[in-house]
Design a protein around this motif. Structure first.
Motif: not given
Length: 175
Positions: A32, A102, A104, A106, A130, A143-146, A171
């Motif tokens: 990433p 936006r 992500t 991690e 988050r 916000m998206q999480t992984i 982040t």
């Protein structure tokens, strides 16, 4: 006999092509963007800088404006401590100034524990970050999480120093 040979040839062909459709699940996707050095200019393509100034709302602006893009956790923990809150407060201020960005988040873990345990722990860490950013006014829709679990260590090593740097949430602002 011809029918038997045809059937046997058909079965052999199906068996051979079935092996080609198998996907390897142990291969990881490319690294990433959070693994890149903020100062790297790479191939000279635009990475959010104009001259020496970062474009507002860019990844470069984020990395210049906040204390850090990552927070760290204690062993087997996903609690956001005071030090992490200070970093996340700076991130929340930047995100609130840039409402169209936006991110992500991690979640990562150190190498100890099973893959499944560390994926779950990384997920809890990403969600804790988050939730904290949301409590500071950042919309959850941005916000998206992984969870990467232990699959993406920041530091290679098998000691407490390496493990401490790998227990983190990052982040990531897209390029």
């Amino acid at each position: 006999m011809t029918m038997k040979m045809t059937s046997l040839a058909l079965i052999a062909a199906v068996a051979l092509t079935a092996g080609c459709a198998h996907q390897r699940r142990d291969q990881l996707p490319p690294a990433p963007p959070s693994d890149m050095n903020p100062g790297d200019q790479g191939n000279g393509m635009d990475q959010g800088n104009v001259g020496n100034a970062a474009v507002p709302g860019s990844r470069a602006d984020f990395l210049q404006s906040v204390t850090s893009d990552r927070v760290f956790f204690d062993t087997d923990s996903y609690s956001v401590d005071d030090r992490a809150r200070a970093v996340l407060d700076a991130q929340a201020q930047w995100l609130n100034r840039n409402p169209n960005v936006r991110v992500t988040i991690e979640g990562h873990a150190d190498e100890r524990g099973t893959r499944e345990y560390n994926l779950a722990l990384g997920d809890r860490r990403a969600n804790a970050v988050r939730d904290y950013l949301q409590s500071r006014g950042v919309s959850p829709a941005r916000m998206q999480t992984i969870s990467w679990g232990k699959e993406r260590p920041a530091v290679d090593g098998h000691d407490e120093s390496a493990w401490a740097q790998n227990r983190r949430a990052v982040t990531v602002v897209p390029e």
